[in-house]
Design a protein around this motif. Sequence first.
Motif, PDB file in Angstrom:
ATOM      1  N   LYS A  46      37.683 -24.927   1.820  1.00 52.39           N
ATOM      2  CA  LYS A  46      38.958 -24.736   1.120  1.00 52.39           C
ATOM      3  C   LYS A  46      39.166 -25.758   0.002  1.00 52.39           C
ATOM      4  CE  LYS A  46      41.349 -22.826   5.180  1.00 52.39           C
ATOM      5  NZ  LYS A  46      42.500 -22.979   6.107  1.00 52.39           N
ATOM      6  N   ASP A  47      38.328 -26.797  -0.018  1.00 52.38           N
ATOM      7  CA  ASP A  47      38.563 -27.889  -0.961  1.00 52.38           C
ATOM      8  C   ASP A  47      37.641 -27.868  -2.173  1.00 52.38           C
ATOM      9  OD1 ASP A  47      40.534 -29.007   0.717  1.00 52.38           O
ATOM     10  OD2 ASP A  47      38.960 -29.877   1.972  1.00 52.38           O
ATOM     11  N   GLY A  48      36.728 -26.909  -2.232  1.00 51.97           N
ATOM     12  CA  GLY A  48      35.784 -26.885  -3.347  1.00 51.97           C
ATOM     13  C   GLY A  48      35.517 -25.477  -3.851  1.00 51.97           C
ATOM     14  N   SER A  49      35.095 -25.388  -5.118  1.00 52.99           N
ATOM     15  CA  SER A  49      34.788 -24.091  -5.729  1.00 52.99           C
ATOM     16  C   SER A  49      33.491 -24.190  -6.520  1.00 52.99           C
ATOM     17  CB  SER A  49      35.914 -23.652  -6.670  1.00 52.99           C
ATOM     18  OG  SER A  49      37.120 -23.487  -5.962  1.00 52.99           O
ATOM     19  N   VAL A  50      32.833 -23.042  -6.675  1.00 48.08           N
ATOM     20  CA  VAL A  50      31.586 -22.961  -7.419  1.00 48.08           C
ATOM     21  C   VAL A  50      31.716 -21.874  -8.479  1.00 48.08           C
ATOM     22  CG1 VAL A  50      29.096 -22.567  -7.303  1.00 48.08           C
ATOM     23  CG2 VAL A  50      30.286 -23.607  -5.361  1.00 48.08           C
ATOM     24  N   VAL A  51      31.357 -22.205  -9.720  1.00 51.94           N
ATOM     25  CA  VAL A  51      31.295 -21.223 -10.799  1.00 51.94           C
ATOM     26  C   VAL A  51      29.848 -21.156 -11.276  1.00 51.94           C
ATOM     27  CG1 VAL A  51      32.093 -20.574 -13.110  1.00 51.94           C
ATOM     28  CG2 VAL A  51      33.658 -21.721 -11.512  1.00 51.94           C
ATOM     29  N   VAL A  52      29.259 -19.964 -11.242  1.00 48.89           N
ATOM     30  CA  VAL A  52      27.844 -19.802 -11.566  1.00 48.89           C
ATOM     31  C   VAL A  52      27.655 -18.791 -12.686  1.00 48.89           C
ATOM     32  CG1 VAL A  52      25.586 -19.074 -10.703  1.00 48.89           C
ATOM     33  CG2 VAL A  52      27.118 -20.358  -9.213  1.00 48.89           C
ATOM     34  N   VAL A  53      26.822 -19.158 -13.660  1.00 46.51           N
ATOM     35  CA  VAL A  53      26.337 -18.207 -14.666  1.00 46.51           C
ATOM     36  C   VAL A  53      24.869 -17.955 -14.342  1.00 46.51           C
ATOM     37  CG1 VAL A  53      25.902 -17.794 -17.107  1.00 46.51           C
ATOM     38  CG2 VAL A  53      27.914 -19.106 -16.414  1.00 46.51           C
ATOM     39  N   SER A  54      24.529 -16.706 -14.032  1.00 47.63           N
ATOM     40  CA  SER A  54      23.159 -16.431 -13.598  1.00 47.63           C
ATOM     41  C   SER A  54      22.780 -14.982 -13.843  1.00 47.63           C
ATOM     42  CB  SER A  54      23.011 -16.759 -12.106  1.00 47.63           C
ATOM     43  OG  SER A  54      21.709 -16.431 -11.647  1.00 47.63           O
ATOM     44  N   HIS A  55      21.489 -14.760 -14.121  1.00 47.03           N
ATOM     45  CA  HIS A  55      20.928 -13.415 -14.214  1.00 47.03           C
ATOM     46  C   HIS A  55      20.074 -13.103 -12.986  1.00 47.03           C
ATOM     47  CE1 HIS A  55      21.862 -14.247 -18.476  1.00 47.03           C
ATOM     48  NE2 HIS A  55      21.981 -12.945 -18.587  1.00 47.03           N
ATOM     49  N   ASP A  56      20.047 -14.026 -12.030  1.00 53.14           N
ATOM     50  CA  ASP A  56      19.226 -13.872 -10.821  1.00 53.14           C
ATOM     51  C   ASP A  56      20.036 -13.142  -9.756  1.00 53.14           C
ATOM     52  OD1 ASP A  56      17.758 -14.186  -8.458  1.00 53.14           O
ATOM     53  OD2 ASP A  56      16.946 -16.111  -9.111  1.00 53.14           O
ATOM     54  N   ARG A  57      19.782 -11.862  -9.613  1.00 50.83           N
ATOM     55  CA  ARG A  57      20.584 -11.029  -8.715  1.00 50.83           C
ATOM     56  C   ARG A  57      20.476 -11.478  -7.260  1.00 50.83           C
ATOM     57  NH1 ARG A  57      21.005  -4.461  -8.766  1.00 50.83           N
ATOM     58  NH2 ARG A  57      22.367  -4.241  -6.953  1.00 50.83           N
ATOM     59  N   ALA A  58      19.245 -11.711  -6.801  1.00 54.53           N
ATOM     60  CA  ALA A  58      19.046 -12.102  -5.401  1.00 54.53           C
ATOM     61  C   ALA A  58      19.776 -13.406  -5.093  1.00 54.53           C
ATOM     62  CB  ALA A  58      17.556 -12.243  -5.104  1.00 54.53           C
ATOM     63  N   PHE A  59      19.703 -14.360  -6.027  1.00 55.27           N
ATOM     64  CA  PHE A  59      20.379 -15.646  -5.849  1.00 55.27           C
ATOM     65  C   PHE A  59      21.895 -15.452  -5.766  1.00 55.27           C
ATOM     66  CE2 PHE A  59      22.581 -19.144  -8.087  1.00 55.27           C
ATOM     67  CZ  PHE A  59      22.344 -20.161  -7.177  1.00 55.27           C
ATOM     68  N   CYS A  60      22.450 -14.669  -6.680  1.00 55.67           N
ATOM     69  CA  CYS A  60      23.900 -14.436  -6.692  1.00 55.67           C
ATOM     70  C   CYS A  60      24.373 -13.755  -5.412  1.00 55.67           C
ATOM     71  CB  CYS A  60      24.283 -13.591  -7.903  1.00 55.67           C
ATOM     72  SG  CYS A  60      24.162 -14.462  -9.482  1.00 55.67           S
ATOM     73  N   GLU A  61      23.601 -12.778  -4.945  1.00 57.90           N
ATOM     74  CA  GLU A  61      23.994 -12.060  -3.734  1.00 57.90           C
ATOM     75  C   GLU A  61      23.894 -12.961  -2.508  1.00 57.90           C
ATOM     76  OE1 GLU A  61      21.499  -8.622  -3.880  1.00 57.90           O
ATOM     77  OE2 GLU A  61      22.915  -7.486  -5.116  1.00 57.90           O
ATOM     78  N   GLN A  62      22.959 -13.914  -2.544  1.00 60.13           N
ATOM     79  CA  GLN A  62      22.835 -14.845  -1.425  1.00 60.13           C
ATOM     80  C   GLN A  62      24.015 -15.809  -1.369  1.00 60.13           C
ATOM     81  OE1 GLN A  62      19.323 -17.279  -1.489  1.00 60.13           O
ATOM     82  NE2 GLN A  62      19.610 -18.017   0.592  1.00 60.13           N
ATOM     83  N   VAL A  63      24.462 -16.266  -2.541  1.00 63.54           N
ATOM     84  CA  VAL A  63      25.608 -17.179  -2.572  1.00 63.54           C
ATOM     85  C   VAL A  63      26.851 -16.478  -2.040  1.00 63.54           C
ATOM     86  CG1 VAL A  63      27.138 -18.515  -4.070  1.00 63.54           C
ATOM     87  CG2 VAL A  63      24.671 -18.544  -4.476  1.00 63.54           C
ATOM     88  N   GLU A  99      16.116 -20.099  -2.553  1.00 64.39           N
ATOM     89  CA  GLU A  99      16.769 -19.647  -1.323  1.00 64.39           C
ATOM     90  C   GLU A  99      17.544 -20.783  -0.669  1.00 64.39           C
ATOM     91  OE1 GLU A  99      13.676 -17.982   1.043  1.00 64.39           O
ATOM     92  OE2 GLU A  99      13.461 -16.192  -0.212  1.00 64.39           O
ATOM     93  N   ALA A 100      16.956 -21.989  -0.673  1.00 64.84           N
ATOM     94  CA  ALA A 100      17.637 -23.146  -0.087  1.00 64.84           C
ATOM     95  C   ALA A 100      18.908 -23.480  -0.866  1.00 64.84           C
ATOM     96  CB  ALA A 100      16.699 -24.353  -0.067  1.00 64.84           C
ATOM     97  N   LEU A 101      18.831 -23.395  -2.198  1.00 68.07           N
ATOM     98  CA  LEU A 101      20.000 -23.672  -3.038  1.00 68.07           C
ATOM     99  C   LEU A 101      21.091 -22.633  -2.803  1.00 68.07           C
ATOM    100  CD1 LEU A 101      21.394 -25.225  -5.325  1.00 68.07           C
ATOM    101  CD2 LEU A 101      20.177 -23.760  -6.953  1.00 68.07           C
ATOM    102  N   GLY A 102      20.698 -21.355  -2.747  1.00 65.89           N
ATOM    103  CA  GLY A 102      21.668 -20.291  -2.509  1.00 65.89           C
ATOM    104  C   GLY A 102      22.355 -20.435  -1.171  1.00 65.89           C
ATOM    105  N   ASP A 103      21.581 -20.797  -0.160  1.00 61.03           N
ATOM    106  CA  ASP A 103      22.146 -20.974   1.174  1.00 61.03           C
ATOM    107  C   ASP A 103      23.123 -22.145   1.201  1.00 61.03           C
ATOM    108  OD1 ASP A 103      22.147 -20.348   4.087  1.00 61.03           O
ATOM    109  OD2 ASP A 103      21.304 -22.361   4.245  1.00 61.03           O
ATOM    110  N   SER A 104      22.759 -23.235   0.513  1.00 57.08           N
ATOM    111  CA  SER A 104      23.639 -24.413   0.478  1.00 57.08           C
ATOM    112  C   SER A 104      24.948 -24.094  -0.223  1.00 57.08           C
ATOM    113  CB  SER A 104      22.933 -25.566  -0.247  1.00 57.08           C
ATOM    114  OG  SER A 104      21.782 -25.975   0.452  1.00 57.08           O
ATOM    115  N   LEU A 105      24.871 -23.380  -1.336  1.00 56.92           N
ATOM    116  CA  LEU A 105      26.077 -23.062  -2.094  1.00 56.92           C
ATOM    117  C   LEU A 105      26.965 -22.076  -1.354  1.00 56.92           C
ATOM    118  CD1 LEU A 105      24.638 -22.764  -5.712  1.00 56.92           C
ATOM    119  CD2 LEU A 105      26.062 -24.597  -4.795  1.00 56.92           C
ATOM    120  N   SER A 106      26.354 -21.188  -0.573  1.00 53.49           N
ATOM    121  CA  SER A 106      27.155 -20.201   0.158  1.00 53.49           C
ATOM    122  C   SER A 106      28.032 -20.860   1.211  1.00 53.49           C
ATOM    123  CB  SER A 106      26.230 -19.166   0.819  1.00 53.49           C
ATOM    124  OG  SER A 106      25.474 -19.756   1.860  1.00 53.49           O
TER     125      SER A 106
END
Length: 267
Positions: free
Chosen positions: A117-134, A105-112
């Motif tokens: 405007k200066d950075g991007s995140v690309v994630v490969v994940s099967h963790d639905r809750a984590f992806c929806e949090q980001v 949860e802490a990681l998802g919150d940080s990434l969200s």
Amino acid sequence: VENENLRLGVFTQDLAQELDVNARAMDLVTEYAREGKHGDITISNQDARGVMGRLGLSDEKPLRKVGELSGGEKARVALSMFALKASNLLLLDEPSNHLDQECIEALGDSLSNWGGKDGSVVVVSHDRAFCEQVGFTHVGTVKDGKLTVEERGLQERDWERYDISSTPLTGDSVSGEVIIELTPEEKAEQDKKRKMAFNAPKRIQKIEELIEKSEAKIVEYDDEMMTVGNDVEKLMALTDKKTKEEENVVALMEEWEELEEVIAEMA
């Protein structure tokens, strides 16, 4: 085409298993942050401990050797290395694997909130809750060897299983969708796995606590063995106790891995 201003940070799900088990956790984090073309030699041990503390590695844990840490703690060390290095594009492969629910949860919150405007995140994940949090702005789908990227958020259909075969092997075909009939035994197994996946985060957190206690006892027994001298009887007793704790750690790690597999399967 790689832009000269690119600062790429890559986190793979196997990174934690590749750490030097004989190195101190904090030393690995600071060395990684300082090295390379874009390293920052001003990064201090205090900087490293600050990041590690926010990921749940507080007190004396940053000073431990990696080999003395649990699977979840090793994953946090790897994340600390990753987080402390300046990047403007993050590539994360299954970053929530081996982390407890609080850390996920802490990681998802940080990434969200990361990058602006200066950075991007690309994630490969099967963790639905984590992806929806980001909360992603684009979704990439791989099918038939091709990647399709759409500018939108996650949708229910993104979690549906694609069947690449046009002819169903079993079951019925309705509107092009394959409906597979499960046997009673298969349904029971699926129900069991769903329950395991639902309870897995709490159990994994408990497992991590149990591993910490066992590893603390192992260190304690090692220290005692250094003080008993040539007392063979005491040495044998302490060795037996240490062996039991080591076996307990192995069993707990195996259970942890099984739960991670179930979570990934049922996601």
